[in-house]
Design a protein around this motif. Structure first.
Motif, PDB file in Angstrom:
ATOM      1  N   THR A 231       0.833  -1.209   0.000  1.00 15.29           N
ATOM      2  CA  THR A 231       0.000   0.000   0.000  1.00 15.29           C
ATOM      3  C   THR A 231       0.864   1.254   0.000  1.00 15.29           C
ATOM      4  OG1 THR A 231      -0.228   0.100   2.407  1.00 15.29           O
ATOM      5  CG2 THR A 231      -1.948  -1.076   1.199  1.00 15.29           C
ATOM      6  N   HIS A 232       2.044   1.169   0.595  1.00 20.37           N
ATOM      7  CA  HIS A 232       2.971   2.299   0.605  1.00 20.37           C
ATOM      8  C   HIS A 232       3.894   2.304  -0.611  1.00 20.37           C
ATOM      9  CE1 HIS A 232       2.034   4.021   4.515  1.00 20.37           C
ATOM     10  NE2 HIS A 232       1.944   2.798   4.995  1.00 20.37           N
ATOM     11  N   GLY A 233       3.764   1.287  -1.479  1.00 19.20           N
ATOM     12  CA  GLY A 233       4.606   1.205  -2.665  1.00 19.20           C
ATOM     13  C   GLY A 233       6.020   0.758  -2.366  1.00 19.20           C
ATOM     14  N   LEU A 234       6.210   0.052  -1.256  1.00 23.55           N
ATOM     15  CA  LEU A 234       7.549  -0.336  -0.821  1.00 23.55           C
ATOM     16  C   LEU A 234       7.835  -1.828  -0.943  1.00 23.55           C
ATOM     17  CD1 LEU A 234       7.671   1.826   2.426  1.00 23.55           C
ATOM     18  CD2 LEU A 234       8.683   2.357   0.202  1.00 23.55           C
ATOM     19  N   LEU A 235       6.854  -2.607  -1.382  1.00 23.78           N
ATOM     20  CA  LEU A 235       7.061  -4.056  -1.454  1.00 23.78           C
ATOM     21  C   LEU A 235       8.037  -4.415  -2.564  1.00 23.78           C
ATOM     22  CD1 LEU A 235       6.239  -6.765  -0.242  1.00 23.78           C
ATOM     23  CD2 LEU A 235       4.376  -6.849  -1.889  1.00 23.78           C
ATOM     24  N   HIS A 236       7.951  -3.716  -3.684  1.00 20.36           N
ATOM     25  CA  HIS A 236       8.828  -3.969  -4.834  1.00 20.36           C
ATOM     26  C   HIS A 236       9.134  -2.634  -5.504  1.00 20.36           C
ATOM     27  CE1 HIS A 236      10.170  -5.533  -8.726  1.00 20.36           C
ATOM     28  NE2 HIS A 236      10.445  -6.651  -8.061  1.00 20.36           N
ATOM     29  N   PRO A 237      10.341  -2.467  -6.029  1.00 21.20           N
ATOM     30  CA  PRO A 237      10.677  -1.186  -6.660  1.00 21.20           C
ATOM     31  C   PRO A 237       9.813  -0.845  -7.878  1.00 21.20           C
ATOM     32  CG  PRO A 237      12.654  -2.549  -6.386  1.00 21.20           C
ATOM     33  CD  PRO A 237      11.490  -3.364  -5.967  1.00 21.20           C
ATOM     34  N   SER A 238       9.345  -1.855  -8.583  1.00 18.77           N
ATOM     35  CA  SER A 238       8.506  -1.615  -9.754  1.00 18.77           C
ATOM     36  C   SER A 238       7.054  -1.389  -9.319  1.00 18.77           C
ATOM     37  CB  SER A 238       8.561  -2.824 -10.698  1.00 18.77           C
ATOM     38  OG  SER A 238       7.532  -2.752 -11.657  1.00 18.77           O
ATOM     39  N   PRO A 239       6.469  -0.218  -9.667  1.00 14.40           N
ATOM     40  CA  PRO A 239       5.081   0.042  -9.263  1.00 14.40           C
ATOM     41  C   PRO A 239       4.090  -1.008  -9.773  1.00 14.40           C
ATOM     42  CG  PRO A 239       6.102   2.050 -10.092  1.00 14.40           C
ATOM     43  CD  PRO A 239       7.056   0.932 -10.361  1.00 14.40           C
ATOM     44  N   GLY A 240       4.300  -1.516 -10.976  1.00 17.30           N
ATOM     45  CA  GLY A 240       3.398  -2.529 -11.519  1.00 17.30           C
ATOM     46  C   GLY A 240       3.456  -3.836 -10.745  1.00 17.30           C
ATOM     47  N   VAL A 241       4.670  -4.276 -10.454  1.00 17.49           N
ATOM     48  CA  VAL A 241       4.848  -5.508  -9.676  1.00 17.49           C
ATOM     49  C   VAL A 241       4.283  -5.300  -8.275  1.00 17.49           C
ATOM     50  CG1 VAL A 241       6.554  -7.067  -8.652  1.00 17.49           C
ATOM     51  CG2 VAL A 241       6.849  -6.279 -11.008  1.00 17.49           C
ATOM     52  N   ASN A 242       4.566  -4.158  -7.678  1.00 16.78           N
ATOM     53  CA  ASN A 242       4.070  -3.839  -6.347  1.00 16.78           C
ATOM     54  C   ASN A 242       2.534  -3.930  -6.316  1.00 16.78           C
ATOM     55  OD1 ASN A 242       4.963  -2.665  -3.640  1.00 16.78           O
ATOM     56  ND2 ASN A 242       3.304  -1.311  -4.247  1.00 16.78           N
ATOM     57  N   GLU A 243       1.887  -3.324  -7.308  1.00 20.91           N
ATOM     58  CA  GLU A 243       0.421  -3.319  -7.380  1.00 20.91           C
ATOM     59  C   GLU A 243      -0.133  -4.731  -7.574  1.00 20.91           C
ATOM     60  OE1 GLU A 243      -3.136  -0.924  -7.467  1.00 20.91           O
ATOM     61  OE2 GLU A 243      -1.082  -0.329  -7.086  1.00 20.91           O
ATOM     62  N   ASN A 244       0.458  -5.491  -8.492  1.00 21.98           N
ATOM     63  CA  ASN A 244      -0.044  -6.845  -8.774  1.00 21.98           C
ATOM     64  C   ASN A 244       0.162  -7.792  -7.599  1.00 21.98           C
ATOM     65  OD1 ASN A 244      -1.067  -6.295 -11.334  1.00 21.98           O
ATOM     66  ND2 ASN A 244       0.938  -6.592 -12.288  1.00 21.98           N
ATOM     67  N   VAL A 245       1.318  -7.725  -6.967  1.00 21.60           N
ATOM     68  CA  VAL A 245       1.568  -8.583  -5.800  1.00 21.60           C
ATOM     69  C   VAL A 245       0.649  -8.172  -4.657  1.00 21.60           C
ATOM     70  CG1 VAL A 245       3.267  -9.269  -4.062  1.00 21.60           C
ATOM     71  CG2 VAL A 245       3.924  -9.156  -6.463  1.00 21.60           C
ATOM     72  N   GLY A 246       0.442  -6.866  -4.484  1.00 17.68           N
ATOM     73  CA  GLY A 246      -0.494  -6.391  -3.458  1.00 17.68           C
ATOM     74  C   GLY A 246      -1.899  -6.919  -3.679  1.00 17.68           C
ATOM     75  N   MET A 247      -2.344  -6.907  -4.945  1.00 15.89           N
ATOM     76  CA  MET A 247      -3.683  -7.435  -5.248  1.00 15.89           C
ATOM     77  C   MET A 247      -3.759  -8.930  -4.981  1.00 15.89           C
ATOM     78  SD  MET A 247      -5.282  -5.471  -8.516  1.00 15.89           S
ATOM     79  CE  MET A 247      -3.857  -5.459  -9.570  1.00 15.89           C
TER      80      MET A 247
END
Length: 132
Positions: A40-56
């Motif tokens: 949610t903070h955009g810190l899980l992965h450096p790539s915003p797309g990967v971060n969003e998909n993994v978050g979902m």
């Protein structure tokens, strides 16, 4: 998948064993929540797309909508320590009768509309120096 297996297993075991399974279940979901929190903070992965998909994907296991989680969490950061979010705190002069009521009627819990949430999200990003 492990979470579903633990739920199935706990439903078929006696109570003491189910409590142990419940602890494992809680630890798995807490880890899952922490990973969603980082996304949610955009810190899980450096790539915003990967971060969003993994978050979902992680949100499906929680289960909560990742969008809902992001919006409510950013609003939480915007409103942290404000009167409407500190409904469970007691202040000098508060009525002893009212403070004992659950979800005290004296302080209202505000759930922002999507427009308010978007505005608060933009303010939070601009306060952190991000362009959103």
């Amino acid at each position: 998948m492990t979470v579903l297996f633990l739920l199935w297993l706990a439903s078929r075991l006696p109570l003491p064993a189910s409590l142990v399974i419940g602890l494992l279940f809680a630890m798995l979901l807490l880890t899952n929540y922490q990973l969603i929190h980082e996304a949610t903070h955009g810190l899980l992965h450096p790539s915003p797309g990967v971060n969003e998909n993994v978050g979902m994907l992680l949100s499906w296991l929680f289960p909560v909508s990742f969008t809902l989680m992001k919006v409510t969490h950013i609003v939480h950061h915007c409103c942290n320590r404000s009167d409407h979010e500190m409904f469970d705190c007691y202040y000098p002069g508060d009525s002893r009768i009212l403070c004992c009521q659950p979800w005290r009627a004296k302080r209202r819990l505000v759930v922002p509309s999507s427009r308010e949430a978007a505005l608060l999200t933009r303010r939070a990003h601009s306060a952190r120096g991000e362009a959103k």
